[in-house]
Design a protein around this motif. Structure first.
Motif, PDB file in Angstrom:
ATOM      1  N   THR A  30       0.866  -1.176   0.000  1.00 57.13           N
ATOM      2  CA  THR A  30       0.000   0.000   0.000  1.00 57.13           C
ATOM      3  C   THR A  30       0.902   1.224   0.000  1.00 57.13           C
ATOM      4  OG1 THR A  30      -0.125   0.114   2.418  1.00 57.13           O
ATOM      5  CG2 THR A  30      -1.853  -1.138   1.290  1.00 57.13           C
ATOM      6  N   TRP A  31       0.334   2.349  -0.396  1.00 53.97           N
ATOM      7  CA  TRP A  31       1.068   3.599  -0.298  1.00 53.97           C
ATOM      8  C   TRP A  31       0.080   4.732  -0.124  1.00 53.97           C
ATOM      9  CZ3 TRP A  31       1.312   7.641  -4.051  1.00 53.97           C
ATOM     10  CH2 TRP A  31       0.634   7.377  -5.255  1.00 53.97           C
ATOM     11  N   GLU A  32       0.551   5.757   0.583  1.00 53.44           N
ATOM     12  CA  GLU A  32      -0.290   6.927   0.800  1.00 53.44           C
ATOM     13  C   GLU A  32       0.585   8.143   1.024  1.00 53.44           C
ATOM     14  OE1 GLU A  32      -2.498   6.998   4.512  1.00 53.44           O
ATOM     15  OE2 GLU A  32      -0.980   5.761   5.482  1.00 53.44           O
ATOM     16  N   GLN A  33       0.048   9.293   0.654  1.00 49.30           N
ATOM     17  CA  GLN A  33       0.744  10.537   0.934  1.00 49.30           C
ATOM     18  C   GLN A  33       0.238  11.066   2.265  1.00 49.30           C
ATOM     19  OE1 GLN A  33       0.599  13.551  -2.095  1.00 49.30           O
ATOM     20  NE2 GLN A  33       1.868  14.947  -0.911  1.00 49.30           N
ATOM     21  N   VAL A  34       1.165  11.401   3.134  1.00 49.48           N
ATOM     22  CA  VAL A  34       0.842  11.976   4.432  1.00 49.48           C
ATOM     23  C   VAL A  34       1.654  13.262   4.545  1.00 49.48           C
ATOM     24  CG1 VAL A  34       0.887  11.651   6.927  1.00 49.48           C
ATOM     25  CG2 VAL A  34       0.427   9.692   5.439  1.00 49.48           C
ATOM     26  N   GLY A  35       0.982  14.380   4.424  1.00 50.23           N
ATOM     27  CA  GLY A  35       1.693  15.657   4.428  1.00 50.23           C
ATOM     28  C   GLY A  35       2.626  15.742   3.248  1.00 50.23           C
ATOM     29  N   ASP A  36       3.908  15.989   3.522  1.00 52.01           N
ATOM     30  CA  ASP A  36       4.888  16.133   2.449  1.00 52.01           C
ATOM     31  C   ASP A  36       5.749  14.884   2.259  1.00 52.01           C
ATOM     32  OD1 ASP A  36       6.318  16.305   4.779  1.00 52.01           O
ATOM     33  OD2 ASP A  36       7.504  18.046   4.178  1.00 52.01           O
ATOM     34  N   GLN A  37       5.213  13.734   2.672  1.00 56.00           N
ATOM     35  CA  GLN A  37       5.953  12.484   2.465  1.00 56.00           C
ATOM     36  C   GLN A  37       5.011  11.376   2.022  1.00 56.00           C
ATOM     37  OE1 GLN A  37       7.926  11.937   6.201  1.00 56.00           O
ATOM     38  NE2 GLN A  37       6.099  11.286   7.269  1.00 56.00           N
ATOM     39  N   TRP A  38       5.603  10.312   1.491  1.00 53.51           N
ATOM     40  CA  TRP A  38       4.850   9.163   1.006  1.00 53.51           C
ATOM     41  C   TRP A  38       5.290   7.950   1.802  1.00 53.51           C
ATOM     42  CZ3 TRP A  38       6.815  13.136  -1.631  1.00 53.51           C
ATOM     43  CH2 TRP A  38       5.933  13.873  -2.409  1.00 53.51           C
ATOM     44  N   ILE A  39       4.321   7.178   2.254  1.00 56.90           N
ATOM     45  CA  ILE A  39       4.613   6.011   3.076  1.00 56.90           C
ATOM     46  C   ILE A  39       4.202   4.754   2.315  1.00 56.90           C
ATOM     47  CG2 ILE A  39       4.174   4.832   5.262  1.00 56.90           C
ATOM     48  CD1 ILE A  39       3.579   7.653   6.427  1.00 56.90           C
ATOM     49  N   PHE A  40       5.152   3.855   2.127  1.00 55.04           N
ATOM     50  CA  PHE A  40       4.940   2.589   1.441  1.00 55.04           C
ATOM     51  C   PHE A  40       5.037   1.474   2.455  1.00 55.04           C
ATOM     52  CE2 PHE A  40       6.662   5.625  -1.485  1.00 55.04           C
ATOM     53  CZ  PHE A  40       5.916   5.441  -2.632  1.00 55.04           C
ATOM     54  N   THR A  41       4.076   0.555   2.416  1.00 57.74           N
ATOM     55  CA  THR A  41       4.076  -0.602   3.300  1.00 57.74           C
ATOM     56  C   THR A  41       4.012  -1.845   2.429  1.00 57.74           C
ATOM     57  OG1 THR A  41       2.905   0.696   4.963  1.00 57.74           O
ATOM     58  CG2 THR A  41       2.933  -1.685   5.270  1.00 57.74           C
TER      59      THR A  41
END
Length: 110
Positions: free
Chosen positions: A27-38
């Motif tokens: 999964t991936w999502e943008q949170v603020g000014d960063q992107w988090i990949f799991t």
């Protein structure tokens, strides 16, 4: 839309994850000014080599749309941005910058 997720060593280096060839849950999502990949990677042997190069990884998403050119998203992984939880079998990558481009819009000039 079809999406291919890649984790590579540097830009032209080897691919550690390529969901186009070997699908795995992510999964991936943008949170603020960063992107988090799991990413779900349960085998220790599959993650060991990737973790050796965790300071030199790039993440790519290739998004393929019907009747549109492929869009490529290139994410830069910073220092201390790659973590693996053995308990969960889960790799987490945080990227702090990206470039979005459409290869069909670039042409070689001689």
């Amino acid at each position: 839309m079809k999406e291919v997720f890649l984790i590579k060593h540097a830009v032209g280096g080897r691919a550690f994850v390529d969901t186009g060839k070997h699908p795995i849950p992510y999964t991936w999502e943008q949170v603020g000014d960063q992107w988090i990949f799991t990413v779900q990677i349960e085998k220790k042997e599959d993650i060991a080599e990737l973790l050796k190069w965790k300071e030199e990884l790039n993440v790519f998403l290739f998004q393929e749309f019907e009747n549109e050119p492929t869009k490529k998203l290139w994410f830069y992984v910073g220092d201390d941005s790659v973590h693996y939880s053995e308990e969960k079998g889960e790799l987490t990558i945080v990227a702090k910058s990206q470039i979005v481009y459409i290869p069909d819009q670039f042409s070689a000039q001689l």
